[in-house]
Scaffold this active site. Structure first.
Site, PDB file in Angstrom:
ATOM      1  N   ARG A  52       0.841  -1.210   0.000  1.00  0.00           N
ATOM      2  CA  ARG A  52       0.000   0.000   0.000  1.00  0.00           C
ATOM      3  C   ARG A  52       0.875   1.259   0.000  1.00  0.00           C
ATOM      4  O   ARG A  52       0.616   2.215  -0.735  1.00  0.00           O
ATOM      5  CB  ARG A  52      -0.886  -0.038   1.269  1.00  0.00           C
ATOM      6  N   ARG A  80       3.157  -1.707  15.398  1.00  0.00           N
ATOM      7  CA  ARG A  80       1.686  -1.804  15.351  1.00  0.00           C
ATOM      8  C   ARG A  80       1.241  -3.239  15.580  1.00  0.00           C
ATOM      9  O   ARG A  80       0.261  -3.496  16.279  1.00  0.00           O
ATOM     10  CB  ARG A  80       1.163  -1.274  14.004  1.00  0.00           C
TER      11      ARG A  80
END
Ligand code: ADP
Length: 191
Positions: free
Chosen positions: A126, A149
């Protein structure tokens, strides 16, 4: 109908939320999007939030619960989709309280299951696509923040799977298929 989309970063929560908005007129409440807006607003809170997010850490429960509290009082449309919230047990308890106070229910928690290899590829992909198209790349879509994350997800968010399972509210969906396969499966579960 109010639902939660649960899953690690890159699982496809935002994509599936968008489809539910279009198909069912539901309202997407993405704390990630709200925090990015706060960040862009240039306020003191926005500056703190920007640093925390860029590292891949979680923003404090107090801040995100405050954001959700504001939205939950408003127009409900075809129901709320909680996307990226709750991410901690404290947030889950706060959401239960907020829904109760406002006379609403939580109707389903959809867990999007994907494996970690796929997540890393999706997120790095992405970022590369955005960069090649000259679009802005999220400050936390790099390998180091992504690792953090994922760590935050496993330490703080994944216990919610057991929490909602125990409450009898969990529905798991295979998040590895094509976008329309996943949305078809979600549709089937929501009825
Ligand atoms: P993703 O799930 O792809 O990582 P999000 O847009 O949902 O992306 O979230 C991006 C970042 O925003 C998180 O890494 C975290 O820093 C912050 N954030 C979003 N939602 C929450 C939340 N409920 N609690 C704490 N921090 C959050």
């Amino acid at each position: 109908m109010n639902i939660i989309l649960l899953g690690p970063p890159g699982a496809g929560k935002g994509t599936q939320a968008q489809i539910l908005v279009e198909k069912r007129g539901m309202i997407q409440l993405s704390t990630g999007d709200m925090l990015r807006e706060a960040k862009d607003s240039g306020t003191e809170m926005g500056k703190v939030v920007a640093e925390v997010m860029a590292r891949g850490d979680l923003v404090t429960d107090e801040i995100v619960i405050g954001l959700i509290r504001e939205k939950i009082q408003g127009e409900n449309g075809g129901g709320f989709i909680f996307d990226g919230f709750p991410r901690t047990l404290a947030q889950a308890d706060a959401l239960a309280d907020l829904l109760e106070e406002t006379g609403q229910t939580l109707d389903a928690v959809i867990e999007l299951q994907v494996d970690d290899e796929v997540l890393v590829r999706r997120i790095v992909g992405r970022a590369e696509e955005a960069a090649a198209a000259g679009q802005p790349v999220r400050a936390d879509d790099n390998e180091e923040s992504l690792k953090q994350r994922l760590m935050e997800y496993y330490k703080k968010t994944s216990p919610l799977i057991g929490y909602y399972y125990a409450k009898g509210q969990l529905t798991s969906v295979d998040g590895l298929g094509a976008i329309d396969e996943v949305s078809g499966e979600i549709d089937g579960k929501l009825g």
